[in-house]
Design an enzyme around this catalytic site. Structure first.
Site, PDB file in Angstrom:
ATOM      1  N   PRO A  42       0.756  -1.210  -0.138  1.00  0.00           N
ATOM      2  CA  PRO A  42      -0.024  -0.034   0.118  1.00  0.00           C
ATOM      3  C   PRO A  42       0.938   1.305   0.070  1.00  0.00           C
ATOM      4  CG  PRO A  42      -0.014  -0.936   2.248  1.00  0.00           C
ATOM      5  CD  PRO A  42       0.616  -1.925   1.198  1.00  0.00           C
ATOM      6  N   CYS A  43       0.305   2.253  -0.529  1.00  0.00           N
ATOM      7  CA  CYS A  43       1.069   3.548  -0.614  1.00  0.00           C
ATOM      8  C   CYS A  43       0.610   4.619   0.185  1.00  0.00           C
ATOM      9  CB  CYS A  43       1.118   4.056  -2.144  1.00  0.00           C
ATOM     10  SG  CYS A  43      -0.595   4.610  -2.757  1.00  0.00           S
TER      11      CYS A  43
END
Length: 330
Positions: free
Chosen positions: A60-61
């Protein structure tokens, strides 16, 4: 689907691991936190000295949106950092990272540039592109940013050309029109088909499978069904009469899939999207079809866990197209 030998799946989600192990016969699973140093030793034990040619991940970012490019090594970006360190340790011939399109423009592209720089410094020839799943036969307008790195390569990876033009995209009706309506009953986790497949996509999804899995409807309240009934094929909350459906007014509220187009991005089951014809949310199997999972791929866990797995997945037909092209570089 592309002919790779899958060795290991690492995750912290128990239900996702059970699904992975059930559907990837012979592959091992490891419940672990990739950000913990000791996880590396667990991976070493699991692969038992076998060569890892390709590493695939979707870290995830969200952390980057909080920390910015100058704090790339912030603890909130730990899963991205773990992906980088995993590639550094095992030096695969190639790797793939998938993420949301917004990462490409986050902080004017600085985060993306830093990712490219770090892998390039390890000797990987890097390329990245925002790809649309519908171009590769997936009945879904899902756009994702994909990074591909190839070790010590003379040329960067070239993404496969689209298989379909927009006018030839697989539609929602093409994809799920053969599945039982579930009007009078909710269905069961293991059931059967009620009619023969009608399209090439439906035939491809069924393959030789003769059992229908994960096709269970949500037991909606009466007011929900009455509200959905007033939304036309392909419509949303803007098509409702004044005073109806006022509890939900955001851009995807009360959205019916459009029978004559691919779906929008499949989510993790927030109950804002509905079948193009029937007055209910899509089942796990219907959304899995729209993601291009074949019908013999069975999702484990409860309904919430199943929906999360489907919504978070990379569409298999898109992944297959990329994986087959990647073979040329290995």
């Amino acid at each position: 689907m592309a002919g790779y030998n899958v060795l290991l799946g690492v995750d912290f989600d128990e239900a996702a691991l059970k699904t992975f192990e059930f559907n990837h016969h012979g592959a091992k699973t490891l419940k672990a936190d990739l950000s913990k140093d000791e996880t590396v030793n667990e991976i070493d034990k699991a692969i038992n000295g076998r060569r890892i040619d390709v590493i695939v991940g979707g870290p995830p970012c969200q952390g980057f949106s909080l920390t910015g490019p100058r704090k790339f090594d912030d603890v909130r970006n730990k899963l991205y950092l773990a992906m980088i360190e995993t590639v550094r340790r095992y030096r695969p011939k190639a790797f793939m990272i998938e993420n949301v399109p917004g990462m490409a423009s986050l902080y004017k592209g600085e985060v993306k540039d830093e990712i490219l720089k770090r892998f390039t410094s390890m000797g990987y020839k890097m390329t990245s592109k925002i790809v649309c799943a519908a171009d590769y036969g997936v009945p879904q307008l899902r756009r994702r940013l994909v990074f591909i790195g190839i070790y010590d390569a003379k040329e960067a990876f070239h993404f496969p050309q689209p298989f379909l033009k927009p006018e030839d995209y697989v539609t929602c009706k093409d994809a799920i029109g053969d599945l039982p309506a579930l009007i009078e009953e909710l269905g069961d986790e293991i059931s059967s088909y009620s009619q023969k497949p009608e399209t090439d996509f439906q035939r491809m999804m069924r393959g030789n499978n003769d059992v229908l899995y994960n096709h269970v409807a949500v037991n909606h309240k009466t007011f929900v069904k009455e509200t959905i009934a007033q939304v036309p094929d392909g419509g949303n909350y803007k098509d409702l009469p004044n005073g109806v459906g006022d509890s939900r007014k955001f851009h995807v509220a009360w959205t019916r899939y459009c029978s004559s187009k691919p779906s929008g991005t499949i989510d993790t089951g927030h109950r804002n999207h509905f079948h193009y014809k029937w007055n209910r949310c899509p089942t796990v199997r219907e959304n899995a079809r729209l993601q291009s999972f074949p019908d013999d791929f069975v999702f484990m866990g409860n309904r919430t866990q199943q929906n999360r797995q489907v919504g978070n997945a990379v569409p298999p037909l898109m992944a297959k197209a990329i994986a087959e092209e990647l073979k040329r570089y290995l």
